[in-house]
Design a protein around this motif. Structure first.
Motif, PDB file in Angstrom:
ATOM      1  N   ALA A  64       0.617   3.243  16.442  1.00  0.00           N
ATOM      2  CA  ALA A  64       1.310   2.161  15.745  1.00  0.00           C
ATOM      3  C   ALA A  64       1.363   2.314  14.255  1.00  0.00           C
ATOM      4  N   ILE A  65      -0.292   2.680  13.967  1.00  0.00           N
ATOM      5  CA  ILE A  65      -0.563   3.223  12.406  1.00  0.00           C
ATOM      6  C   ILE A  65       0.349   4.211  12.088  1.00  0.00           C
ATOM      7  N   LEU A  66       0.426   5.279  12.829  1.00  0.00           N
ATOM      8  CA  LEU A  66       1.268   6.698  12.407  1.00  0.00           C
ATOM      9  C   LEU A  66       2.821   6.084  12.198  1.00  0.00           C
ATOM     10  N   SER A  67       3.305   5.335  13.116  1.00  0.00           N
ATOM     11  CA  SER A  67       4.566   4.931  13.181  1.00  0.00           C
ATOM     12  C   SER A  67       5.113   4.154  11.865  1.00  0.00           C
ATOM     13  N   LEU A  68       4.126   3.162  11.780  1.00  0.00           N
ATOM     14  CA  LEU A  68       4.571   2.273  10.608  1.00  0.00           C
ATOM     15  C   LEU A  68       4.212   3.010   9.151  1.00  0.00           C
ATOM     16  N   ALA A  69       3.272   3.864   9.033  1.00  0.00           N
ATOM     17  CA  ALA A  69       2.896   4.785   7.873  1.00  0.00           C
ATOM     18  C   ALA A  69       4.293   5.594   7.556  1.00  0.00           C
ATOM     19  N   PHE A  70       4.813   6.180   8.525  1.00  0.00           N
ATOM     20  CA  PHE A  70       5.893   7.263   8.348  1.00  0.00           C
ATOM     21  C   PHE A  70       7.116   6.491   8.120  1.00  0.00           C
ATOM     22  N   VAL A  71       7.505   5.194   8.723  1.00  0.00           N
ATOM     23  CA  VAL A  71       8.454   4.176   8.218  1.00  0.00           C
ATOM     24  C   VAL A  71       8.407   4.014   6.768  1.00  0.00           C
ATOM     25  N   VAL A 199      -3.814   2.573  -5.682  1.00  0.00           N
ATOM     26  CA  VAL A 199      -4.229   3.777  -4.931  1.00  0.00           C
ATOM     27  C   VAL A 199      -3.279   4.691  -4.325  1.00  0.00           C
ATOM     28  N   GLY A 200      -2.306   4.201  -3.973  1.00  0.00           N
ATOM     29  CA  GLY A 200      -1.155   5.003  -3.440  1.00  0.00           C
ATOM     30  C   GLY A 200      -0.377   5.698  -4.738  1.00  0.00           C
ATOM     31  N   ILE A 201      -0.387   5.201  -5.974  1.00  0.00           N
ATOM     32  CA  ILE A 201       0.157   5.965  -7.084  1.00  0.00           C
ATOM     33  C   ILE A 201      -0.820   6.903  -7.539  1.00  0.00           C
ATOM     34  N   VAL A 202      -2.076   6.759  -7.416  1.00  0.00           N
ATOM     35  CA  VAL A 202      -2.787   7.788  -7.705  1.00  0.00           C
ATOM     36  C   VAL A 202      -2.592   8.877  -6.932  1.00  0.00           C
ATOM     37  N   VAL A 239      -7.441   6.482   1.988  1.00  0.00           N
ATOM     38  CA  VAL A 239      -7.871   5.904   0.605  1.00  0.00           C
ATOM     39  C   VAL A 239      -7.570   4.555   0.528  1.00  0.00           C
ATOM     40  N   GLY A 240      -6.296   4.076   0.833  1.00  0.00           N
ATOM     41  CA  GLY A 240      -6.018   2.573   0.871  1.00  0.00           C
ATOM     42  C   GLY A 240      -7.007   1.606   1.334  1.00  0.00           C
ATOM     43  N   GLU A 241      -7.162   2.157   2.736  1.00  0.00           N
ATOM     44  CA  GLU A 241      -8.202   1.545   3.756  1.00  0.00           C
ATOM     45  C   GLU A 241      -9.880   1.587   3.377  1.00  0.00           C
ATOM     46  N   ALA A 242      -9.857   2.769   2.890  1.00  0.00           N
ATOM     47  CA  ALA A 242     -11.439   3.146   2.431  1.00  0.00           C
ATOM     48  C   ALA A 242     -11.788   2.060   1.345  1.00  0.00           C
ATOM     49  N   VAL A 243     -10.800   1.631   0.262  1.00  0.00           N
ATOM     50  CA  VAL A 243     -11.178   0.841  -0.748  1.00  0.00           C
ATOM     51  C   VAL A 243     -11.087  -0.750  -0.458  1.00  0.00           C
ATOM     52  N   GLY A 244     -10.844  -0.908   0.750  1.00  0.00           N
ATOM     53  CA  GLY A 244     -10.558  -2.430   1.377  1.00  0.00           C
ATOM     54  C   GLY A 244      -9.378  -3.007   1.018  1.00  0.00           C
ATOM     55  N   SER A 245      -8.324  -2.128   0.788  1.00  0.00           N
ATOM     56  CA  SER A 245      -7.179  -2.560   0.492  1.00  0.00           C
ATOM     57  C   SER A 245      -6.082  -2.386   1.801  1.00  0.00           C
ATOM     58  N   SER A 246      -4.893  -2.507   1.492  1.00  0.00           N
ATOM     59  CA  SER A 246      -4.087  -1.975   2.626  1.00  0.00           C
ATOM     60  C   SER A 246      -3.387  -0.508   2.450  1.00  0.00           C
ATOM     61  N   GLY A 247      -3.642   0.299   3.588  1.00  0.00           N
ATOM     62  CA  GLY A 247      -3.159   1.695   3.562  1.00  0.00           C
ATOM     63  C   GLY A 247      -1.807   1.730   3.632  1.00  0.00           C
ATOM     64  N   PHE A 248      -1.230   0.845   4.107  1.00  0.00           N
ATOM     65  CA  PHE A 248       0.356   0.770   4.240  1.00  0.00           C
ATOM     66  C   PHE A 248       1.045   0.620   2.940  1.00  0.00           C
ATOM     67  N   LEU A 249       0.405  -0.459   2.000  1.00  0.00           N
ATOM     68  CA  LEU A 249       1.134  -0.504   0.758  1.00  0.00           C
ATOM     69  C   LEU A 249       0.687   0.759   0.014  1.00  0.00           C
ATOM     70  N   ALA A 250      -0.300   1.422   0.193  1.00  0.00           N
ATOM     71  CA  ALA A 250      -0.688   2.644  -0.526  1.00  0.00           C
ATOM     72  C   ALA A 250       0.314   3.622  -0.188  1.00  0.00           C
ATOM     73  N   VAL A 251       0.584   4.037   1.193  1.00  0.00           N
ATOM     74  CA  VAL A 251       1.612   4.898   1.823  1.00  0.00           C
ATOM     75  C   VAL A 251       3.091   4.669   1.138  1.00  0.00           C
ATOM     76  N   PHE A 252       3.432   3.538   1.054  1.00  0.00           N
ATOM     77  CA  PHE A 252       4.895   3.415   0.381  1.00  0.00           C
ATOM     78  C   PHE A 252       4.722   3.583  -1.109  1.00  0.00           C
ATOM     79  N   ALA A 253       3.773   3.186  -1.961  1.00  0.00           N
ATOM     80  CA  ALA A 253       3.611   3.602  -3.461  1.00  0.00           C
ATOM     81  C   ALA A 253       3.547   5.105  -3.525  1.00  0.00           C
ATOM     82  N   ALA A 254       2.836   5.892  -2.698  1.00  0.00           N
ATOM     83  CA  ALA A 254       2.616   7.322  -2.595  1.00  0.00           C
ATOM     84  C   ALA A 254       3.998   7.747  -2.621  1.00  0.00           C
ATOM     85  N   GLY A 255       4.950   7.411  -1.375  1.00  0.00           N
ATOM     86  CA  GLY A 255       6.106   7.890  -1.135  1.00  0.00           C
ATOM     87  C   GLY A 255       7.000   7.615  -2.504  1.00  0.00           C
ATOM     88  N   ALA A 256       6.996   6.492  -3.061  1.00  0.00           N
ATOM     89  CA  ALA A 256       7.965   6.190  -4.164  1.00  0.00           C
ATOM     90  C   ALA A 256       7.551   7.249  -5.450  1.00  0.00           C
TER      91      ALA A 256
END
Length: 484
Positions: A64-71, A199-202, A239-256
């Motif tokens: 599920a995590i892999l699927s949502l991260a890719f999406v 975090v995602g932007i970084v 990294v998003g999860e490690a800092v106590g935030s949302s890894g999914f929001l970090a993934v979208f920001a990194a993709g952008a």
């Protein structure tokens, strides 16, 4: 949890069956989500008993995590690749409120029909406002439908999760947090909604910098640039999860960020990423089918089915008709867009996210979401071809406003000013001259069906495909278009 051989067998089934059934799926009104959800039910505990999964199973969580991260990463990349410049922004901002209205209407229905608490109702509203681009794919590929309508649905599917995800995360945080003051609440929300994207932007900036540095010294093949995109996804999530935030929001920001600064990497990643994402999503459908086979009986079926009818057939059509009230679009197109908001894997992934975060009553919410998703997969999968044909017939029989727009953004803008005109005699003189113009026949489908006679030498281009045609043409010759 499936053992290693079972996991390999499932992957073999996904890869083989999807390839063997692809031709059949294109010809008959069924979809891959139907097939693999059904297969999960057959293999689950209530079927053959080969897959015994609970919502807390680690294998389900990993897939599920892999699927949502890719999406989410692909959503960010497609916003850069599918629409030139910022033209996706207008339909995204216009259709975004439709998601919020849908969320409110679904929550209202959940409160009265299922008797759930207000917070759980809002969570159901958020989770069931997500669109599934997999179920929508056949509609988006049907070229009988004006391109502006397909782009509107595509942009909404690509941006919809970015409205839904923060709402789900905030509501789940409210459920589980025990903040003592306003400052504590603001800190929690800032960590969730600000730190994750930062975090995602970084991660995105570092990924782009490292790739540019490496390519300045050596050539990197397209295959490895595609793999680099996968590395960026996993790094942003970790990294998003490690800092106590949302890894999914970090993934979208990194993709952008990667899409904006190094589109070459994204171009290499698209095909590979879509194939990998497809494999993980279909595997996730099997696992969810197995898990749901034991969960569905834990909620009242009839009220949940009636709730699903309202969520699918009433809430979204009403919301979309409200946000499209001032759009330059026909009535058939309004109802077409309003109907095709399929719920699918994204809704299941968000519901599983609630389970993993320990939200009160999350397993019951997952069961309700599962029933609605099954209803949506069946209803939208079976209706895709007939409704696309119905809408295509409307397009052929009369000229619709949306046919004259090449992009989704055009549906939400005012009418364009009058173009310069020339007379038939002036056109004839120019065609006989030393530098004749390119003559385009841009009549709508219905106008062309009534009279297929063309100016000799003219090029037939559908009005909603004009921008796409122009992108590949030289600007050296003048262009004359006619539509009557």
């Amino acid at each position: 949890m499936p053992d290693l051989l079972t996991a390999f067998a499932l992957m073999a089934v996904v890869l083989s069956l999807s390839a063997l059934a692809s031709g059949l799926v294109e010809r008959i009104p069924i979809s891959f989500p139907m097939i693999f959800l059904g297969l999960g039910f057959v293999l689950g505990e209530r079927g053959l008993g080969l897959l015994r999964l609970t919502p807390h199973d680690p294998s389900l969580e990993v897939v599920a995590i892999l699927s949502l991260a890719f999406v989410l990463f692909l959503d960010a990349v497609r916003l850069r690749s599918d629409e030139p410049g910022r033209s996706w922004l207008v339909p995204a901002l216009s259709l975004g409120p439709g998601t919020l209205i849908t969320m409110a209407l679904v929550a209202l229905a959940a409160t009265f029909m299922l008797g759930v608490a207000p917070l759980q109702a809002l969570l159901l509203g958020a989770v069931l406002s997500s669109m599934d681009p997999v179920v929508l794919r056949d509609v988006l590929r049907d070229e009988r439908i004006p391109q502006s309508i397909r782009q509107a649905l595509g942009v909404e599917a690509g941006t919809n999760d970015i409205v839904v995800l923060p709402a789900v995360l905030v509501l789940a945080t409210v459920d589980g947090a025990r903040a003592a003051s306003v400052g504590d609440w603001l800190g929690l929300l800032a960590r969730l909604l600000i730190m994750g994207p930062v975090v995602g932007i970084v991660v995105g900036l570092v990924s782009v910098w490292l790739m540019r540095l490496a390519r300045a010294h050596t050539e990197i093949s397209r295959e490895y640039r595609a793999l680099y995109g996968v590395g960026a996804i996993l790094a942003a999530y970790v990294v998003g999860e490690a800092v106590g935030s949302s890894g999914f929001l970090a993934v979208f920001a990194a993709g952008a960020v990667v899409a904006a600064l190094d589109f070459d990497v994204c171009d290499c990643f698209l095909d590979y990423g879509e194939v990998t994402s497809e494999m993980t999503m279909l595997l996730a459908f099997i696992l969810f089918g197995a898990a749901l086979s034991t969960l569905i009986g834990t909620v009242p079926i009839l009220p949940t089915v009636l709730f699903g009818v309202l969520a699918i057939g009433v809430a979204r059509p009403v919301a979309i008709n409200l946000v499209l009230f001032r759009a330059r679009i026909s009535r058939p197109a309004r109802w077409f867009i309003g109907w095709f908001g399929p719920r699918g894997l994204s809704s299941l992934l968000f519901a599983l996210l609630l389970v993993s975060r320990g939200v009160a009553g999350a397993e019951g919410l997952l069961a309700v979401v599962g029933i609605v998703v099954i209803m949506s997969v069946l209803a939208h999968g079976l209706s895709a071809a007939p409704l696309a044909s119905w809408y295509a017939r409307s397009v052929v029989t009369r000229t619709l406003d949306e046919e004259r727009e090449a992009t989704a953004a055009g549906l939400f803008k005012g009418a364009a000013g009058d173009a310069p005109r020339i007379s038939p005699q002036e056109l004839a003189d120019r065609l006989a001259g030393p530098a004749p113009p390119v003559v385009l026949d841009v009549r709508t489908r219905s106008e062309y069906a009534r009279d297929r006679a063309q100016i000799p030498g003219s090029v037939r281009v559908l009005p909603d495909r004009l921008t796409e045609w122009a992108a590949g043409q030289s600007r050296d010759r003048p262009v004359v278009a006619y539509c009557t």
